[in-house]
Structure formats: structure tokens, C-alpha cells
Design a protein around this motif. Structure first.
Motif, PDB file in Angstrom:
ATOM      1  N   TYR A  42       0.835  -1.201   0.000  1.00 24.45           N
ATOM      2  CA  TYR A  42       0.000   0.000   0.000  1.00 24.45           C
ATOM      3  C   TYR A  42       0.877   1.261   0.000  1.00 24.45           C
ATOM      4  O   TYR A  42       2.093   1.181   0.172  1.00 24.45           O
ATOM      5  CB  TYR A  42      -0.910  -0.010   1.225  1.00 24.45           C
ATOM      6  CG  TYR A  42      -2.090  -0.942   1.087  1.00 24.45           C
ATOM      7  CD1 TYR A  42      -3.359  -0.451   0.826  1.00 24.45           C
ATOM      8  CD2 TYR A  42      -1.921  -2.316   1.210  1.00 24.45           C
ATOM      9  CE1 TYR A  42      -4.440  -1.302   0.696  1.00 24.45           C
ATOM     10  CE2 TYR A  42      -2.997  -3.179   1.082  1.00 24.45           C
ATOM     11  CZ  TYR A  42      -4.251  -2.665   0.823  1.00 24.45           C
ATOM     12  OH  TYR A  42      -5.317  -3.513   0.688  1.00 24.45           O
ATOM     13  N   SER A  44       1.359   3.258   2.244  1.00 26.13           N
ATOM     14  CA  SER A  44       2.082   3.356   3.518  1.00 26.13           C
ATOM     15  C   SER A  44       3.377   2.568   3.512  1.00 26.13           C
ATOM     16  O   SER A  44       4.246   2.770   4.373  1.00 26.13           O
ATOM     17  CB  SER A  44       1.190   2.821   4.646  1.00 26.13           C
ATOM     18  OG  SER A  44       0.934   1.426   4.452  1.00 26.13           O
ATOM     19  N   ARG A  71      -5.088   3.462   2.934  1.00 25.95           N
ATOM     20  CA  ARG A  71      -3.696   3.903   2.774  1.00 25.95           C
ATOM     21  C   ARG A  71      -2.718   2.800   3.161  1.00 25.95           C
ATOM     22  O   ARG A  71      -1.534   2.865   2.832  1.00 25.95           O
ATOM     23  CB  ARG A  71      -3.433   5.138   3.641  1.00 25.95           C
ATOM     24  CG  ARG A  71      -4.221   6.372   3.262  1.00 25.95           C
ATOM     25  CD  ARG A  71      -4.034   7.471   4.297  1.00 25.95           C
ATOM     26  NE  ARG A  71      -4.537   7.062   5.603  1.00 25.95           N
ATOM     27  CZ  ARG A  71      -4.296   7.717   6.738  1.00 25.95           C
ATOM     28  NH1 ARG A  71      -3.517   8.793   6.721  1.00 25.95           N
ATOM     29  NH2 ARG A  71      -4.797   7.311   7.876  1.00 25.95           N
ATOM     30  N   THR A 112       1.476  11.467   7.014  1.00 26.13           N
ATOM     31  CA  THR A 112       0.303  11.217   6.187  1.00 26.13           C
ATOM     32  C   THR A 112       0.756  11.056   4.755  1.00 26.13           C
ATOM     33  O   THR A 112       1.793  11.566   4.344  1.00 26.13           O
ATOM     34  CB  THR A 112      -0.698  12.381   6.254  1.00 26.13           C
ATOM     35  OG1 THR A 112      -0.028  13.586   5.854  1.00 26.13           O
ATOM     36  CG2 THR A 112      -1.252  12.560   7.649  1.00 26.13           C
ATOM     37  N   GLN A 113      -0.004  10.336   3.995  1.00 26.53           N
ATOM     38  CA  GLN A 113       0.325  10.126   2.597  1.00 26.53           C
ATOM     39  C   GLN A 113      -0.129  11.326   1.777  1.00 26.53           C
ATOM     40  O   GLN A 113      -1.097  12.009   2.125  1.00 26.53           O
ATOM     41  CB  GLN A 113      -0.358   8.851   2.084  1.00 26.53           C
ATOM     42  CG  GLN A 113       0.111   7.599   2.821  1.00 26.53           C
ATOM     43  CD  GLN A 113       1.590   7.384   2.684  1.00 26.53           C
ATOM     44  OE1 GLN A 113       2.166   7.616   1.621  1.00 26.53           O
ATOM     45  NE2 GLN A 113       2.243   6.949   3.745  1.00 26.53           N
ATOM     46  N   THR A 116      -3.985  12.897   1.227  1.00 24.78           N
ATOM     47  CA  THR A 116      -4.933  12.416   2.221  1.00 24.78           C
ATOM     48  C   THR A 116      -5.007  13.392   3.362  1.00 24.78           C
ATOM     49  O   THR A 116      -4.034  14.039   3.717  1.00 24.78           O
ATOM     50  CB  THR A 116      -4.508  11.041   2.777  1.00 24.78           C
ATOM     51  OG1 THR A 116      -3.242  11.194   3.434  1.00 24.78           O
ATOM     52  CG2 THR A 116      -4.383  10.009   1.684  1.00 24.78           C
TER      53      THR A 116
END
Length: 272
Positions: A42, A44, A71, A112-113, A116
């Protein structure tokens, strides 16, 4: 917790990842992931298999909601700070990456990605996640090891002005900023350091001493307390044993012991 046990039962009985994910009740608004293969990586950096394994390590934790974040995080809603720290500790004890966990949509790593939104934590009194400063790219220090589960702060203390060629010592201090005690069993030389000049060049590389790591040291740090883990010694010399030129330098230090990696904040030193 009933839904969590149901999920684990499904997994133990050979149920698919899709069925297991659909059986979990969550209070989070983040979407659940239910169709991706367990090996898919993913955004993440984690896989669905790692999320499931982390879920399996949470037996006994007081959870109010569980969800699979799209995520790539196992998103948890916990009853209180103690449950949060217990979840992190149990995942770390199982040999799994604690970064796969998120609380109220906020990953343990604090990041955080792209694209998002960061959701508010489940409760306003949660302890901030334990974090290590980012590892620099040009470094001779160890980088492998799980982050310490308990919230903490690591920093050096010692002289800020030294003379080239003269030995000085600095203390690697660990502060417990969480609500549970920190217990470390480690070697006597598990704190490693390097020295970087103003140009960003590592002039004194990470020392290696495998003999003293065989000595066992126990470090206990109670909540709100600070404890010295180990001292480091630098003689104001470079890797060739020559006194360094006068100027500004940075000491970087990490603790790596018992599978744990703790990176201290950089410490600035002026060499005269």
C-alpha cells in the motif's frame, strides 16, 4: 473486542482476507480494504498481510473500533491512552512494524500520505506517538530496528564547546513521556555515534566494539523521568585519529539494542 475475536477466529479457520476484513466493526470514517491481495504493498509501505498480523497481535487490548485503512494502516479506536500504548507494545513484541498502526486515522509514525487528510485523534488526551528523528542519508549509524513502543524523547547532554584533540564525554539520555515504564535490557556499547562537519561530511564514523556489547545493562525509565542510557566519548579527532579543524560540528547518536532503535536529537558542538 467481540468483533476482533470473530475476525481472528475467521483467520484461524482459513477464511479469506476479504471475509475477515468485512467482519470487523469500526468507528472510523476511513474506508475499509477488503479486496486487495495480502501481498500488495500500500502507499504506507505495508501489506494487507501485515495489517492482519498486527490485528492478530492485539488480543486483550481494549478496542472500540477496528478498520483497514485504504492507505495501508490498521486503523484503531481505543478506550484510553493505556490501551493505545498496549496496542503498540504488543505489536512490537510480536516482531511486527508498529508503523502499520493508526489511531483515529493518524499513523503511529505521525506522517500522512500525499493527497490524504489527517483525521483528528480519537480522543483529545492521547499521548503523542513515539518518534525517532528521521535518519540522515549520509550516515554510518545503524538504521535497522523497531521503534520504541512507549512515547519518549532521546537527546544528548554534555559540553557544547571543546578543543580539538581533547577527550570529552556526552550522555545519551532517554526521557519517558508516556504513561507506562520503559524497560530496556541491552549491551554496554549499544549507543553508537558519529561526528559530521559543517559541510555535512561524516568525519568520525560509527565505532564498532563487539566485546562490550556482551555486557548486560538494564535501563528502567519511569513515566516523566529521564535516565542516562550510556556515555559516549569523542576526542575531537577524525576517523584517521587526527585532530579536526576548528569549526562547527554535529554529533549524531543512536541506541540499538534488543531489536530497538532510538535516534537522539542532533547535538551541535563548536571545536576551538
Amino acid at each position: 473486542m467481540k468483533n476482533l475475536l470473530l475476525t481472528l477466529a475467521l483467520l484461524a479457520g482459513g477464511a479469506s482476507a476479504q471475509t475477515a476484513a468485512q467482519s470487523v466493526t469500526t468507528t472510523s470514517s476511513t474506508p475499509q480494504t477488503s479486496t486487495a491481495p495480502s501481498s500488495e504493498v500500500y502507499p504506507s509501505g505495508y501489506t494487507f498481510r501485515q495489517m492482519l498480523d498486527a490485528l492478530g497481535a492485539l488480543k486483550g487490548v481494549n478496542l472500540r473500533g477496528v478498520g483497514f485503512d485504504d492507505r495501508g494502516y490498521l486503523n484503531l479506536t481505543v478506550a484510553d491512552d493505556a490501551a493505545r500504548e498496549q496496542a503498540i507494545a504488543q505489536v512490537a513484541a510480536a516482531g511486527l512494524p508498529t508503523g502499520v498502526l493508526a489511531f483515529g486515522g493518524v499513523p503511529v509514525s505521525g506522517g500522512t500520505q500525499p493527497g490524504t487528510a489527517t483525521e483528528a485523534p480519537a480522543s483529545g488526551n492521547q499521548t503523542p506517538a513515539a518518534q525517532n528523528p528521521a535518519a540522515p542519508q549520509n550516515s554510518s549509524l545503524p538504521t535497522n530496528g523497531a521503534p520504541l513502543a512507549q512515547a519518549h524523547r532521546a537527546e544528548l547532554s554534555g559540553p557544547q564547546v571543546v578543543r580539538a584533540g581533547e577527550a570529552n564525554t556526552w550522555s545519551f539520555n532517554l526521557t519517558n513521556t508516556g504513561s507506562t515504564g520503559i524497560h530496556l535490557e541491552h549491551g554496554a556499547c549499544d549507543v553508537r555515534f558519529e561526528v559530521v562537519n559543517a559541510a555535512g561530511e561524516v568525519v568520525r564514523t560509527d565505532p564498532t566494539n563487539t566485546i562490550c556489547t556482551l555486557q548486560l545493562v538494564v535501563t528502567d525509565v519511569a513515566p516523566g523521568q529521564t535516565q542516562e542510557v550510556q556515555k559516549i566519548r569523542w576526542e575531537g579527532k577524525d576517523a584517521a585519529g587526527q585532530p579536526v579543524p576548528a569549526g562547527e560540528y554535529t554529533i549524531r547518536a543512536v541506541f540499538r539494542g534488543a531489536g530497538i532503535l532510538i535516534r537522539a536529537a542532533d547535538f551541535r558542538v563548536t571545536v576551538e
